[in-house]
Design a protein around this motif. Structure first.
Motif, PDB file in Angstrom:
ATOM      1  N   SER A  70      -1.143   0.148   9.930  1.00 45.28           N
ATOM      2  CA  SER A  70      -1.238   0.939   8.699  1.00 45.28           C
ATOM      3  C   SER A  70      -0.878   0.046   7.517  1.00 45.28           C
ATOM      4  N   ASN A  71      -1.036   0.602   6.308  1.00 40.00           N
ATOM      5  CA  ASN A  71      -0.677  -0.125   5.073  1.00 40.00           C
ATOM      6  C   ASN A  71      -1.483  -1.421   4.957  1.00 40.00           C
ATOM      7  N   PHE A  72      -2.551  -1.365   4.192  1.00 44.62           N
ATOM      8  CA  PHE A  72      -3.514  -2.473   4.188  1.00 44.62           C
ATOM      9  C   PHE A  72      -3.646  -3.176   2.834  1.00 44.62           C
ATOM     10  N   GLY A  73      -2.707  -2.986   1.912  1.00 44.49           N
ATOM     11  CA  GLY A  73      -2.802  -3.606   0.592  1.00 44.49           C
ATOM     12  C   GLY A  73      -2.444  -5.077   0.591  1.00 44.49           C
ATOM     13  N   VAL A  74      -3.185  -5.862  -0.209  1.00 44.28           N
ATOM     14  CA  VAL A  74      -2.918  -7.298  -0.377  1.00 44.28           C
ATOM     15  C   VAL A  74      -2.998  -7.634  -1.863  1.00 44.28           C
ATOM     16  N   SER A  75      -2.063  -8.468  -2.345  1.00 43.62           N
ATOM     17  CA  SER A  75      -2.049  -8.920  -3.741  1.00 43.62           C
ATOM     18  C   SER A  75      -2.371 -10.412  -3.783  1.00 43.62           C
ATOM     19  N   THR A 129      -7.427  -3.403  -1.093  1.00 46.02           N
ATOM     20  CA  THR A 129      -7.003  -2.683   0.106  1.00 46.02           C
ATOM     21  C   THR A 129      -8.004  -2.882   1.227  1.00 46.02           C
ATOM     22  N   GLY A 130      -7.503  -3.319   2.379  1.00 49.81           N
ATOM     23  CA  GLY A 130      -8.332  -3.457   3.570  1.00 49.81           C
ATOM     24  C   GLY A 130      -8.322  -2.176   4.374  1.00 49.81           C
ATOM     25  N   GLY A 131      -8.298  -2.327   5.724  1.00 51.61           N
ATOM     26  CA  GLY A 131      -8.268  -1.137   6.559  1.00 51.61           C
ATOM     27  C   GLY A 131      -8.764  -1.362   7.966  1.00 51.61           C
ATOM     28  N   THR A 132      -9.886  -2.068   8.102  1.00 55.36           N
ATOM     29  CA  THR A 132     -10.486  -2.293   9.413  1.00 55.36           C
ATOM     30  C   THR A 132     -10.518  -3.785   9.706  1.00 55.36           C
ATOM     31  N   ALA A 133     -10.064  -4.175  10.853  1.00 49.85           N
ATOM     32  CA  ALA A 133     -10.006  -5.582  11.229  1.00 49.85           C
ATOM     33  C   ALA A 133     -11.389  -6.222  11.182  1.00 49.85           C
ATOM     34  N   ASN A 134     -11.410  -7.492  10.740  1.00 45.29           N
ATOM     35  CA  ASN A 134     -12.629  -8.308  10.697  1.00 45.29           C
ATOM     36  C   ASN A 134     -13.744  -7.683   9.846  1.00 45.29           C
ATOM     37  N   THR A 135     -13.332  -6.967   8.818  1.00 45.66           N
ATOM     38  CA  THR A 135     -14.266  -6.403   7.841  1.00 45.66           C
ATOM     39  C   THR A 135     -14.150  -7.206   6.551  1.00 45.66           C
ATOM     40  N   ILE A 136     -15.287  -7.445   5.906  1.00 48.32           N
ATOM     41  CA  ILE A 136     -15.288  -8.243   4.672  1.00 48.32           C
ATOM     42  C   ILE A 136     -14.881  -7.367   3.491  1.00 48.32           C
ATOM     43  N   TYR A 137     -13.883  -7.839   2.740  1.00 46.08           N
ATOM     44  CA  TYR A 137     -13.431  -7.143   1.535  1.00 46.08           C
ATOM     45  C   TYR A 137     -13.569  -8.080   0.333  1.00 46.08           C
ATOM     46  N   ILE A 138     -14.034  -7.533  -0.784  1.00 48.20           N
ATOM     47  CA  ILE A 138     -14.231  -8.307  -2.019  1.00 48.20           C
ATOM     48  C   ILE A 138     -13.465  -7.617  -3.135  1.00 48.20           C
ATOM     49  N   THR A 139     -12.567  -8.330  -3.771  1.00 45.68           N
ATOM     50  CA  THR A 139     -11.751  -7.741  -4.828  1.00 45.68           C
ATOM     51  C   THR A 139     -12.542  -7.572  -6.117  1.00 45.68           C
ATOM     52  N   SER A 140     -11.975  -6.811  -7.038  1.00 42.29           N
ATOM     53  CA  SER A 140     -12.479  -6.790  -8.409  1.00 42.29           C
ATOM     54  C   SER A 140     -12.099  -8.102  -9.080  1.00 42.29           C
ATOM     55  N   GLU A 141     -12.568  -8.317 -10.313  1.00 41.43           N
ATOM     56  CA  GLU A 141     -12.195  -9.520 -11.055  1.00 41.43           C
ATOM     57  C   GLU A 141     -10.721  -9.445 -11.451  1.00 41.43           C
ATOM     58  N   THR A 142     -10.076 -10.605 -11.459  1.00 38.85           N
ATOM     59  CA  THR A 142      -8.713 -10.689 -11.975  1.00 38.85           C
ATOM     60  C   THR A 142      -8.715 -10.479 -13.490  1.00 38.85           C
ATOM     61  N   PRO A 143      -7.548 -10.233 -14.085  1.00 40.13           N
ATOM     62  CA  PRO A 143      -7.454 -10.350 -15.546  1.00 40.13           C
ATOM     63  C   PRO A 143      -7.790 -11.791 -15.957  1.00 40.13           C
ATOM     64  N   ALA A 144      -7.978 -12.017 -17.244  1.00 41.34           N
ATOM     65  CA  ALA A 144      -8.342 -13.343 -17.746  1.00 41.34           C
ATOM     66  C   ALA A 144      -7.288 -14.383 -17.369  1.00 41.34           C
TER      67      ALA A 144
END
Length: 322
Positions: free
Chosen positions: A226-231, A258-273
């Motif tokens: 559980s708990n799938f957040g990454v910074s 936030t992830g959730g499922t193993a071996n699934t591709i996740y793409i973040t939003s853009e960072t701040p400048a």
């Protein structure tokens, strides 16, 4: 012919040339003693119903030319004016805009050699409101046959395999093969309780405007309950020729995902400048550092986060690097 009330046999001329009939030329003049057409009028005419020319009632068109605010009044029919036969035509998109107050196309559309003449104002033409605008860099380029690129945001993709883990507290290199499809993923593993890092360098394109950057992280993770957040974090510093490498990175910018499922591709939003430290200049070497902020409240993943790569967004102020 019977019932002839008014007959002219050898011409007619009234006082002050109010009405002149010339039987030699079969012409009538109003306001002129020398008519050059079948009907030659010098002065004004008041037509209340219709005036037919070549089978067409032209009163509706004449009633608009010269109307208060109508900018076509001095141009329609002018020698060389390409719109003379089209202004007012049904469906003609230039009719309401050519010459409009503030419209910068007024002196150019239709000009000999002007390549925009057939496209400015065309439905879907995104440059219609900007070509020729003061300071607009597209003015000389839009429509150019060989111009394949415009200034604006560009991207650079950096895979995890092109990054170097730090010697001190570095992310661990690894790879995995996804079962069934046998897809291979190369990654850098970032710990859930230690701030690990990896770095990469890019000599930036000459067209880079030396301004702020943005980043997106592509990542995955192994099985977690559980708990799938990454910074994710990124910082950068620029080096000119002769600069010492022992220079601190700029301010970190962070983006949570936030992830959730193993071996699934996740793409973040853009960072701040991201501000690149070191007073960056054109074609300088920029070092980047990726870290995971495991202590952030948004980072809740209790296992390693696998970084697959980073996409850098930068802005150019030139179309080519020449």
């Amino acid at each position: 012919m019977a019932n002839k009330n008014f007959i002219v046999r050898h011409g007619l001329e009234t006082n002050n040339n109010v009405l002149v009939a010339n039987t030699d030329t079969n012409s009538v003049g109003i306001g002129t003693a020398t008519p050059t057409s079948s009907l030659h009028v010098i002065g004004t005419a008041n037509i209340t119903t219709s005036l037919t020319v070549a089978g067409t009632d032209i009163v509706p068109k004449i009633s608009a030319v010269g109307t208060s605010g109508n900018v076509y009044a001095t141009a329609v029919g002018t020698s060389g004016n390409a719109y003379a036969v089209t202004v007012g035509t049904s469906g003609n998109t230039y009719a309401t805009s050519v010459g409009t107050s503030g419209n910068t196309y007024a002196t150019a559309v239709g000009t000999s050699g002007n390549t925009y003449a057939t496209s400015v104002g065309t439905s879907g033409n995104t440059y219609a409101t900007s070509v020729g605008t003061s300071g607009n860099t597209y003015a000389t380029a839009v429509g150019a046959a060989s111009n394949a690129a415009m200034v604006g945001q560009q991207t650079i993709w950096v895979p995890a395999g092109a990054m170097t883990p730090r010697t001190t507290l570095g992310a661990a290199s690894g790879s995995l093969q996804v079962t069934t499809a046998n897809v291979m993923l190369s990654y850098l593993a970032f710990d859930s309780s230690t701030k690990e890092g990896a770095q990469f360098g890019i000599q930036m394109p000459k067209g880079w405007d030396e301004g702020s950057l943005y980043a997106q992280f592509v990542w995955t993770h192994p099985t977690a309950a559980s708990n799938f957040g990454v910074s994710w974090e990124l910082a950068a510093v620029a080096f000119a020729d002769g600069n010492a490498a022992n220079t601190a990175f700029g301010t970190l910018q962070e983006i949570d995902d936030t992830g959730g499922t193993a071996n699934t591709i996740y793409i973040t939003s853009e960072t701040p400048a991201i501000t690149v430290d070191g007073s960056p200049g054109a074609e300088e070497y920029v070092m980047y550092q990726v870290t995971r902020d495991y202590a952030d409240t948004g980072d809740t993943l209790a296992v390693d986060a696998y970084l697959l790569g980073v996409k850098i967004h930068y802005t150019t102020d030139a179309a080519k690097d020449d």
